[in-house]
Design a protein around this motif. Structure first.
Motif, mmCIF file in Angstrom:
data_model
loop_
_atom_site.group_PDB
_atom_site.id
_atom_site.type_symbol
_atom_site.label_atom_id
_atom_site.label_comp_id
_atom_site.label_asym_id
_atom_site.label_seq_id
_atom_site.Cartn_x
_atom_site.Cartn_y
_atom_site.Cartn_z
ATOM 1 N N UNK A 133 0.806 -1.191 -0.057
ATOM 2 C CA UNK A 133 -0.040 0.047 0.078
ATOM 3 C C UNK A 133 0.831 1.165 -0.131
ATOM 4 N N UNK A 134 1.260 1.483 -0.987
ATOM 5 C CA UNK A 134 2.448 2.253 -1.256
ATOM 6 C C UNK A 134 1.998 4.007 -0.961
ATOM 7 N N UNK A 135 0.717 4.266 -1.095
ATOM 8 C CA UNK A 135 0.346 5.732 -0.590
ATOM 9 C C UNK A 135 -0.249 5.591 0.631
ATOM 10 N N UNK A 136 -0.244 4.424 1.429
ATOM 11 C CA UNK A 136 -0.772 4.469 2.692
ATOM 12 C C UNK A 136 -2.252 4.841 2.801
ATOM 13 N N UNK A 137 -2.948 4.378 2.039
ATOM 14 C CA UNK A 137 -4.554 4.673 1.825
ATOM 15 C C UNK A 137 -5.520 3.585 2.348
ATOM 16 N N UNK A 138 -6.333 3.985 3.275
ATOM 17 C CA UNK A 138 -6.944 3.101 3.912
ATOM 18 C C UNK A 138 -7.769 2.220 3.085
ATOM 19 N N UNK A 139 -8.399 2.811 1.993
ATOM 20 C CA UNK A 139 -9.401 2.008 1.017
ATOM 21 C C UNK A 139 -8.511 1.210 0.312
ATOM 22 N N UNK A 140 -7.401 0.965 0.091
ATOM 23 C CA UNK A 140 -6.561 0.204 -0.758
ATOM 24 C C UNK A 140 -6.045 -1.102 -0.045
ATOM 25 N N UNK A 141 -6.045 -2.032 -0.931
ATOM 26 C CA UNK A 141 -5.284 -3.170 -0.510
ATOM 27 C C UNK A 141 -3.916 -3.069 -0.601
ATOM 28 N N UNK A 142 -3.029 -4.140 0.016
ATOM 29 C CA UNK A 142 -1.499 -4.009 0.179
ATOM 30 C C UNK A 142 -1.156 -3.763 1.672
ATOM 31 N N UNK A 143 -0.069 -4.484 1.852
ATOM 32 C CA UNK A 143 0.600 -4.508 3.309
ATOM 33 C C UNK A 143 1.237 -3.228 3.507
ATOM 34 N N UNK A 144 1.231 -2.552 4.675
ATOM 35 C CA UNK A 144 1.929 -1.406 4.743
ATOM 36 C C UNK A 144 3.407 -1.377 4.564
ATOM 37 N N UNK A 145 3.892 -0.421 4.315
ATOM 38 C CA UNK A 145 5.309 -0.109 3.982
ATOM 39 C C UNK A 145 6.296 -0.729 4.906
ATOM 40 N N UNK A 146 5.959 -0.424 6.047
ATOM 41 C CA UNK A 146 6.768 -0.876 7.313
ATOM 42 C C UNK A 146 6.661 -2.446 7.517
ATOM 43 N N UNK A 147 5.681 -2.872 7.139
ATOM 44 C CA UNK A 147 5.262 -4.503 7.252
ATOM 45 C C UNK A 147 5.925 -5.276 6.163
ATOM 46 N N UNK A 148 6.213 -4.749 5.087
ATOM 47 C CA UNK A 148 6.535 -5.550 3.795
ATOM 48 C C UNK A 148 8.092 -6.444 4.166
ATOM 49 N N UNK A 149 8.675 -6.205 4.852
ATOM 50 C CA UNK A 149 9.825 -7.089 4.970
ATOM 51 C C UNK A 149 9.377 -8.567 5.592
ATOM 52 N N UNK A 150 8.700 -7.992 6.820
ATOM 53 C CA UNK A 150 8.088 -9.389 7.564
ATOM 54 C C UNK A 150 7.236 -10.216 6.710
ATOM 55 N N UNK A 151 6.341 -9.404 6.006
ATOM 56 C CA UNK A 151 5.439 -10.227 5.221
ATOM 57 C C UNK A 151 5.961 -10.949 3.944
ATOM 58 N N UNK A 152 7.143 -10.324 3.530
ATOM 59 C CA UNK A 152 8.058 -10.881 2.387
ATOM 60 C C UNK A 152 8.559 -12.262 3.019
ATOM 61 N N UNK A 153 9.405 -12.044 4.217
ATOM 62 C CA UNK A 153 9.730 -13.281 5.072
ATOM 63 C C UNK A 153 8.530 -14.256 5.280
ATOM 64 N N UNK A 154 7.665 -14.109 5.574
ATOM 65 C CA UNK A 154 6.225 -14.945 5.670
ATOM 66 C C UNK A 154 6.158 -15.852 4.610
ATOM 67 N N UNK A 155 6.008 -14.809 3.465
ATOM 68 C CA UNK A 155 5.575 -15.494 2.183
ATOM 69 C C UNK A 155 6.601 -16.626 1.884
ATOM 70 N N UNK A 156 7.834 -16.042 1.849
ATOM 71 C CA UNK A 156 9.013 -16.980 1.423
ATOM 72 C C UNK A 156 9.029 -18.461 2.116
#
Length: 219
Positions: free
Chosen positions: A128-151
């Motif tokens: 969620x690159x624009x940090x918009x509430x209505x849009x999908x996507x993980x928060x910018x700060x959460x991306x490293x953890x989310x990537x680690x979980x997915x891998x």
């Protein structure tokens, strides 16, 4: 429509190539976004040799693409819309690439579906690159953890995907996504749509998702 969509394909393809060259990047893959369009509208692009298409909804894609694929070899189908966890198995069965991995529950559902089916479509982590509430996507700060979980779950994450805020200059958001991808060690960038695909190509997009610039505005 036949002549219009094919001529638009040629125009957009040339513009992508030119913009990517200006930015010293490879020309991105053009995903023709065929959501809401029926088979008769899609056929001209298939006949012209285009093979990469995007859909927003699993149900809609399942209704039209199996028959279309029967008539054309080499079709590559991308899911670019939000995916409900209970549709994960259907998505894994139908799509070759999934662009909208954005939360732990979906990671779990996709991993289970891939393990059961043996199919492992490439995946993008949506930010969620624009940090918009209505849009999908993980928060910018959460991306490293989310990537680690997915891998760790066995998802083949190949890159990042984002949709910048509407009506503003997309370049800073595309540049941020590219920076994040470098830092996270993933190569591909799914970014850019009909209104900003040239900017995306200049900034290193590997995939652009283009609908109205090919098919015309939806009524």
């Amino acid at each position: 429509m036949t002549d219009d969509s094919v001529s638009r394909l040629a125009t957009v393809s040339a513009e992508l190539q030119r913009a990517a060259k200006l930015g010293d990047h490879a020309t991105p893959t053009l995903i023709a976004v065929s959501k809401t369009h029926d088979a008769d509208t899609i056929h001209p692009l298939l006949e012209a040799g285009h093979r990469v298409f995007g859909e927003n909804r699993v149900q809609e894609a399942a209704a039209k693409w199996p028959a279309l694929r029967d008539g054309y070899d080499g079709v590559e189908l991308h899911l670019i819309g939000q995916l409900q966890s209970n549709k994960a198995a259907d998505a894994v069965a139908l799509f070759d690439v999934i662009h909208t991995v954005d939360r732990p529950s979906l990671i779990t559902a996709l991993a289970e579906a891939m393990d059961k089916s043996g199919r492992r479509p490439d995946c993008f982590l949506q930010v969620n690159i624009g940090e918009e509430e209505q849009k999908g996507g993980c928060a910018i700060a959460e991306a490293p953890v989310m990537l680690e979980q997915a891998c760790a779950a066995g998802l083949p994450i190949v890159g990042l995907m984002a949709i910048p805020p509407h009506g503003v200059d997309a370049a800073p958001y595309f540049a941020l996504l590219a920076k994040m991808a470098r830092e996270l060690g993933v190569e591909k960038l799914s970014m850019g749509m009909s209104e900003d695909y040239e900017v995306a190509a200049m900034l290193g997009a590997s995939h652009v998702r283009i609908g109205s610039a090919l098919f015309g505005a939806r009524g």
